[in-house]
Structure formats: C-alpha cells, structure tokens
Design a protein around this motif. Structure first.
Motif, PDB file in Angstrom:
ATOM      1  N   HIS A 298     -69.142  18.145  -1.604  1.00 17.80           N
ATOM      2  CA  HIS A 298     -69.504  19.490  -2.053  1.00 17.80           C
ATOM      3  C   HIS A 298     -69.482  20.476  -0.884  1.00 17.80           C
ATOM      4  O   HIS A 298     -69.075  21.627  -1.032  1.00 17.80           O
ATOM      5  CB  HIS A 298     -70.877  19.481  -2.710  1.00 17.80           C
ATOM      6  CG  HIS A 298     -70.977  18.600  -3.914  1.00 17.80           C
ATOM      7  ND1 HIS A 298     -70.067  18.659  -4.949  1.00 17.80           N
ATOM      8  CD2 HIS A 298     -71.862  17.629  -4.244  1.00 17.80           C
ATOM      9  CE1 HIS A 298     -70.398  17.767  -5.871  1.00 17.80           C
ATOM     10  NE2 HIS A 298     -71.478  17.126  -5.461  1.00 17.80           N
ATOM     11  N   GLU A 301     -65.834  21.332  -0.111  1.00 20.11           N
ATOM     12  CA  GLU A 301     -65.287  22.236  -1.123  1.00 20.11           C
ATOM     13  C   GLU A 301     -65.816  23.660  -0.940  1.00 20.11           C
ATOM     14  O   GLU A 301     -65.057  24.640  -1.013  1.00 20.11           O
ATOM     15  CB  GLU A 301     -65.650  21.728  -2.521  1.00 20.11           C
ATOM     16  CG  GLU A 301     -65.107  22.593  -3.654  1.00 20.11           C
ATOM     17  CD  GLU A 301     -65.521  22.096  -5.030  1.00 20.11           C
ATOM     18  OE1 GLU A 301     -65.113  22.716  -6.029  1.00 20.11           O
ATOM     19  OE2 GLU A 301     -66.269  21.098  -5.106  1.00 20.11           O
ATOM     20  N   HIS A 302     -67.111  23.764  -0.671  1.00 15.15           N
ATOM     21  CA  HIS A 302     -67.728  25.082  -0.467  1.00 15.15           C
ATOM     22  C   HIS A 302     -67.120  25.788   0.742  1.00 15.15           C
ATOM     23  O   HIS A 302     -66.791  26.988   0.680  1.00 15.15           O
ATOM     24  CB  HIS A 302     -69.235  24.898  -0.268  1.00 15.15           C
ATOM     25  CG  HIS A 302     -69.970  26.153   0.064  1.00 15.15           C
ATOM     26  ND1 HIS A 302     -70.081  27.220  -0.809  1.00 15.15           N
ATOM     27  CD2 HIS A 302     -70.644  26.527   1.184  1.00 15.15           C
ATOM     28  CE1 HIS A 302     -70.787  28.185  -0.249  1.00 15.15           C
ATOM     29  NE2 HIS A 302     -71.135  27.793   0.966  1.00 15.15           N
ATOM     30  N   GLU A 303     -66.926  25.058   1.833  1.00 14.53           N
ATOM     31  CA  GLU A 303     -66.392  25.670   3.050  1.00 14.53           C
ATOM     32  C   GLU A 303     -64.930  26.077   2.880  1.00 14.53           C
ATOM     33  O   GLU A 303     -64.507  27.108   3.420  1.00 14.53           O
ATOM     34  CB  GLU A 303     -66.549  24.713   4.223  1.00 14.53           C
ATOM     35  CG  GLU A 303     -67.998  24.507   4.621  1.00 14.53           C
ATOM     36  CD  GLU A 303     -68.149  23.455   5.695  1.00 14.53           C
ATOM     37  OE1 GLU A 303     -67.128  22.913   6.153  1.00 14.53           O
ATOM     38  OE2 GLU A 303     -69.294  23.175   6.073  1.00 14.53           O
ATOM     39  N   HIS A 304     -64.144  25.291   2.155  1.00 11.19           N
ATOM     40  CA  HIS A 304     -62.755  25.673   1.890  1.00 11.19           C
ATOM     41  C   HIS A 304     -62.703  26.984   1.099  1.00 11.19           C
ATOM     42  O   HIS A 304     -61.859  27.850   1.374  1.00 11.19           O
ATOM     43  CB  HIS A 304     -62.039  24.559   1.113  1.00 11.19           C
ATOM     44  CG  HIS A 304     -61.589  23.420   1.978  1.00 11.19           C
ATOM     45  ND1 HIS A 304     -60.711  23.577   3.027  1.00 11.19           N
ATOM     46  CD2 HIS A 304     -61.893  22.099   1.955  1.00 11.19           C
ATOM     47  CE1 HIS A 304     -60.490  22.418   3.610  1.00 11.19           C
ATOM     48  NE2 HIS A 304     -61.200  21.503   2.978  1.00 11.19           N
ATOM     49  N   LYS A 305     -63.601  27.127   0.145  1.00 10.97           N
ATOM     50  CA  LYS A 305     -63.645  28.367  -0.635  1.00 10.97           C
ATOM     51  C   LYS A 305     -64.025  29.552   0.248  1.00 10.97           C
ATOM     52  O   LYS A 305     -63.441  30.637   0.130  1.00 10.97           O
ATOM     53  CB  LYS A 305     -64.631  28.228  -1.786  1.00 10.97           C
ATOM     54  CG  LYS A 305     -64.158  27.305  -2.903  1.00 10.97           C
ATOM     55  CD  LYS A 305     -65.199  27.219  -4.020  1.00 10.97           C
ATOM     56  CE  LYS A 305     -64.717  26.310  -5.148  1.00 10.97           C
ATOM     57  NZ  LYS A 305     -65.743  26.187  -6.224  1.00 10.97           N
ATOM     58  N   LEU A 306     -64.994  29.333   1.134  1.00 10.75           N
ATOM     59  CA  LEU A 306     -65.406  30.412   2.037  1.00 10.75           C
ATOM     60  C   LEU A 306     -64.267  30.807   2.976  1.00 10.75           C
ATOM     61  O   LEU A 306     -64.035  32.004   3.221  1.00 10.75           O
ATOM     62  CB  LEU A 306     -66.627  29.990   2.850  1.00 10.75           C
ATOM     63  CG  LEU A 306     -67.952  29.856   2.106  1.00 10.75           C
ATOM     64  CD1 LEU A 306     -69.049  29.398   3.063  1.00 10.75           C
ATOM     65  CD2 LEU A 306     -68.360  31.181   1.449  1.00 10.75           C
ATOM     66  N   ALA A 308     -61.036  30.469   2.477  1.00  9.23           N
ATOM     67  CA  ALA A 308     -60.012  31.170   1.700  1.00  9.23           C
ATOM     68  C   ALA A 308     -60.437  32.594   1.409  1.00  9.23           C
ATOM     69  O   ALA A 308     -59.637  33.540   1.521  1.00  9.23           O
ATOM     70  CB  ALA A 308     -59.739  30.420   0.397  1.00  9.23           C
ATOM     71  N   TYR A 309     -61.699  32.757   1.042  1.00 10.83           N
ATOM     72  CA  TYR A 309     -62.219  34.103   0.734  1.00 10.83           C
ATOM     73  C   TYR A 309     -62.195  34.974   1.991  1.00 10.83           C
ATOM     74  O   TYR A 309     -61.786  36.147   1.928  1.00 10.83           O
ATOM     75  CB  TYR A 309     -63.647  33.972   0.205  1.00 10.83           C
ATOM     76  CG  TYR A 309     -64.269  35.278  -0.250  1.00 10.83           C
ATOM     77  CD1 TYR A 309     -63.937  35.825  -1.489  1.00 10.83           C
ATOM     78  CD2 TYR A 309     -65.184  35.946   0.543  1.00 10.83           C
ATOM     79  CE1 TYR A 309     -64.510  37.023  -1.916  1.00 10.83           C
ATOM     80  CE2 TYR A 309     -65.763  37.133   0.136  1.00 10.83           C
ATOM     81  CZ  TYR A 309     -65.423  37.674  -1.095  1.00 10.83           C
ATOM     82  OH  TYR A 309     -65.993  38.858  -1.514  1.00 10.83           O
ATOM     83  N   GLU A 312     -58.622  36.004   2.907  1.00  7.86           N
ATOM     84  CA  GLU A 312     -58.119  37.015   1.966  1.00  7.86           C
ATOM     85  C   GLU A 312     -58.688  38.388   2.300  1.00  7.86           C
ATOM     86  O   GLU A 312     -57.954  39.390   2.350  1.00  7.86           O
ATOM     87  CB  GLU A 312     -58.514  36.619   0.545  1.00  7.86           C
ATOM     88  CG  GLU A 312     -58.114  37.656  -0.514  1.00  7.86           C
ATOM     89  CD  GLU A 312     -58.671  37.338  -1.883  1.00  7.86           C
ATOM     90  OE1 GLU A 312     -58.503  38.178  -2.790  1.00  7.86           O
ATOM     91  OE2 GLU A 312     -59.293  36.269  -2.062  1.00  7.86           O
ATOM     92  N   GLY A 333     -63.479  25.107   7.505  1.00  9.33           N
ATOM     93  CA  GLY A 333     -64.232  26.331   7.240  1.00  9.33           C
ATOM     94  C   GLY A 333     -64.498  27.204   8.442  1.00  9.33           C
ATOM     95  O   GLY A 333     -65.669  27.443   8.803  1.00  9.33           O
ATOM     96  N   GLU A 388     -70.437  34.113   0.219  1.00  5.67           N
ATOM     97  CA  GLU A 388     -69.389  35.127   0.178  1.00  5.67           C
ATOM     98  C   GLU A 388     -69.955  36.499   0.527  1.00  5.67           C
ATOM     99  O   GLU A 388     -69.251  37.329   1.128  1.00  5.67           O
ATOM    100  CB  GLU A 388     -68.734  35.152  -1.201  1.00  5.67           C
ATOM    101  CG  GLU A 388     -67.883  33.921  -1.486  1.00  5.67           C
ATOM    102  CD  GLU A 388     -67.138  34.013  -2.801  1.00  5.67           C
ATOM    103  OE1 GLU A 388     -67.379  34.979  -3.559  1.00  5.67           O
ATOM    104  OE2 GLU A 388     -66.301  33.117  -3.084  1.00  5.67           O
TER     105      GLU A 388
END
Length: 409
Positions: A298, A301-306, A308-309, A312, A333, A388
C-alpha cells in the motif's frame, strides 16, 4: 490507506514552520517517526534499560529478548533464511563498509574488478574506491541511459569473468530509478561475482525478499523507514558471512580470549563488537511492526501515485527540469528538479519560508551530478504520510519562487 489516520500517528507533522503548517518532503534523507516507535524507545529506557547477552538478571533478559526479537523482525521483513544472516549496524554506510573491508579485502586481488554505477550514493562508492586501492582491483562503472536507467545489455557488456563484486543501489536517491536487481544479480552470478545491494531507498518503500532477489548482501538504514537514527542492518548469505573476518574487535564478539590470540562468537554476533545499538534495534523492530501493519504494498502504491501527481503538476511550471525517468511507473516516490536560473539552495530557502521542507545539494551523489551536468539539484521525496494537498503547496511554492527571482533579476 487512511492517510489522515496515519498522519495522526506522527507528532512532528502537527506543527507550524515559519507561520505555515509543516510540509515535510525530505523523507529520502530521513523519515519522521510514529508514536509507536517513540513509545517503544521510551519504554525501553523507562522500564528495562540494560545491556544484552551478558547478564542473567531480569532487566538484562528483557533487553536481550527485545534486541534479538528485533533481529527476527528484520529477518522476516526482508525474508532472510535465518537470524544468523542479520547483522545490526549503524546503517547502510557501515554495512557496505563491512562488506568491502571484510569480504573485499579477503577476496580481491590485482586484476579483479568491482562494478558499480554512476548513480550510486557516496556510501556505495568510497568503500569500493578504498578497497580497490588496497587490493589492486579495478573499479568499473556501468553506463547510464539518457533517462538515468541501467540497461541489462550494458550490465552484460560490463560484467565479465574478472568481475568479483557488483554493488548497485536498488532505488536511486536522486533519480528515483528502480533498478532490476534480480536480473543484475543473475548476470553477476553467471560470471562468478557476488551481488551487493544498497537498499537504503528501497527497504522503507517496497516489499523486500532477499531470497527472491538472490543478492549476496543487502544493506539498509532504520532512520529512513520510521526507526531511530544510528541503526541499520546488513543481510549476508550465511555461507559468505561464515568465511568473513570481523572488522571490529572487543567485547560481545569474542568466544575465548587468550594472551596472544582470540576466537570469535558464531554468527551474527562476531560482527557486533561492543555494546550493541539496543534501543535502536528495539525502535527498528517497532518501525517494522508499524510499516507491516500499514502494508508495504500500500505504501508503494501511494508513493507512486504521489510521484505521478507531482510530476504532472510540476511539469506545468515553465523552466523546470525534472531528472530521471519521465514515466512515473519507472520511478519511486521522489522528484529531483531544478528551476532555470535559480540555484536549488535558493529554491529550498524560499520553500522553507512557506513551511515546506525539501532537500537541495548534491545528495551525496557527486559523480551523478556531474553526469547530469548539474552542480546541485532540489529534491522532494514522499512517504506514507504525504498527501496530494502537500504537493499542491509545493507547486504553489515553486511558482512563488520562480516569480520572486524573476522580479529580483
């Protein structure tokens, strides 16, 4: 993951810096500590502070149980076969120095080769430089692709029958690159070399299985994974550790001491001379409990989303350069960057005025800075407690920084 609930467990995050809520984006340098770890340290010092292994009294027994219990937690955390393969150290630096000074000194000679990469942290460069000088071995560097990644074709072209040691970081503390350690280890072994892994930036953020990686040594630090400073671990295959000599001598690591000679304890204690880092190990065990309760999958996954965000949002700022793979799926991350015509130290200073903590400098990776053709960079690194909304504040701070220096110059 309930990020708000996780954040409640980190007391330090609930403060203001320079009149702003703290936004801590420097976990690659050191992570913050949850209340569970702080309480574990306090409980040790309040209730059973004692030395380990030596005494038979109650406090000594409790301290020994806590210390050796932490070793078992480390073993399970990285899926080592036995606690005999887990050596407590001060951190990644000490662990790699131990391998270089003990295994390297005994197994390298003139004409042998040590292979590392341009992206390595200084702690995975300097020990090999020094042992190469002492043994006459040659230090070779894997080339990097344009985006900072390592290609397996280059590994195959560089590693050969003269190679005795390959030592690579699993995750770059600058580029965020996640290296294919399992595949590199296979190539190393096919050529008769051993595989050493710097896990300082991977162990806190992803599930580690040293048996699946088939690495021969794996080093990591506690302070980057919610544990106290001054504690870390070295994993080594038992068959290798048994043949290695200790590099520190004194109490705890001996079996029998005669007037002119001595013998050593069995693994892992022969590598842990002197009073060990008892409180640190207990704190590391508490940190492992905490991270496993959250779930390493988890966290990743959370760090990959951060990441990517962040990439961007940051890429919309004119004049910003982001280093490393541009595909967030290929990186961990963190985001390392520069703003044109603004020194990274100035970027970090302005952000600090907004309560935002980032890193600026060479990140203990001067050869990589030269490869990037940068004197220094700024870095925002994320962990399980970041959001985020904090990245939005970072982006707003970067825009403010850019506008400020545009007005000045």
């Amino acid at each position: 993951m309930d990020i708000l609930d996780i954040r409640k467990q980190f007391p330090i995050l609930h403060q203001e810096v320079n009149g702003h809520p703290l936004v801590y984006l420097d976990s690659a340098a050191t992570s913050q500590k949850p209340i569970q770890v702080i309480e574990a340290l306090e409980k040790y010092y309040r209730e059973y502070n004692s030395n380990v292994h030596r005494g038979v009294h109650t406090l000594g027994t409790r301290a020994t149980d806590g210390y050796e219990g932490a070793r078992e937690k480390v073993r399970k955390f990285i899926n080592a076969k036995s606690t005999e393969e887990i050596i407590f150290t001060r951190g990644t630096t000490t662990a790699i120095n131990t391998v270089a000074a003990s295994y390297g000194a005994a197994n390298l000679k003139e004409g042998d080769e040590i292979v590392i990469s341009h992206m390595e942290h200084h702690s995975n460069i300097i020990p090999w430089q020094q042992i190469a000088k002492k043994t006459g071995a040659q230090l070779k560097y894997l080339p990097l692709q344009e985006d900072g990644t390592i290609s397996l074709e280059d590994v195959r072209a560089t590693v050969n029958s003269n190679t005795k040691i390959v030592s690579i970081m699993q995750v770059s503390n600058v580029l965020g690159v996640i290296n294919p350690i399992k595949e590199i280890a296979k190539i190393a072994h096919e050529n008769g070399a051993i595989m050493v892994v710097d896990g300082a930036q991977s162990a806190p953020h992803m599930k580690i299985d040293v048996q699946d990686l088939d690495c021969d040594f794996f080093a990591f630090s506690g302070h980057k994974m919610c544990a106290p400073t001054g504690i870390g671990a070295l994993y080594g295959k038992k068959s290798l550790l048994e043949k290695m000599e200790p590099i520190e001598y004194g109490g705890e690591m001996i079996d029998f001491v005669e007037l002119y000679d001595s013998t050593w304890k069995e693994l892992p204690w022969k590598f842990e001379g002197g009073t060990p880092i008892i409180a640190g190990a207990i704190g590391l065990g508490a940190a492992i409990d905490f991270l496993e309760q959250v779930g390493l999958e988890h966290i990743a996954e959370h760090e990959h989303k951060l990441a990517a965000y962040a990439m961007e949002k940051m890429s919309t700022i004119e004049g910003i350069s982001i280093f490393g793979p541009q595909d967030p799926a290929k990186r961990a991350g963190l985001v390392t960057f520069n703003i044109s015509d603004v020194h990274p130290h100035d970027v970090a200073t302005v952000l600090d005025a907004e309560g935002i903590a980032v890193r600026a400098g060479h990140h203990c990776a001067q050869p990589l800075m030269r490869w990037l053709k940068q004197s220094a960079t700024a870095r925002a690194s994320f962990y399980l407690y970041n959001t985020e909304e904090e990245i939005d504040k970072l982006v707003a701070g970067l825009i403010k920084t850019k506008e400020y220096f545009s007005d000045v110059f």
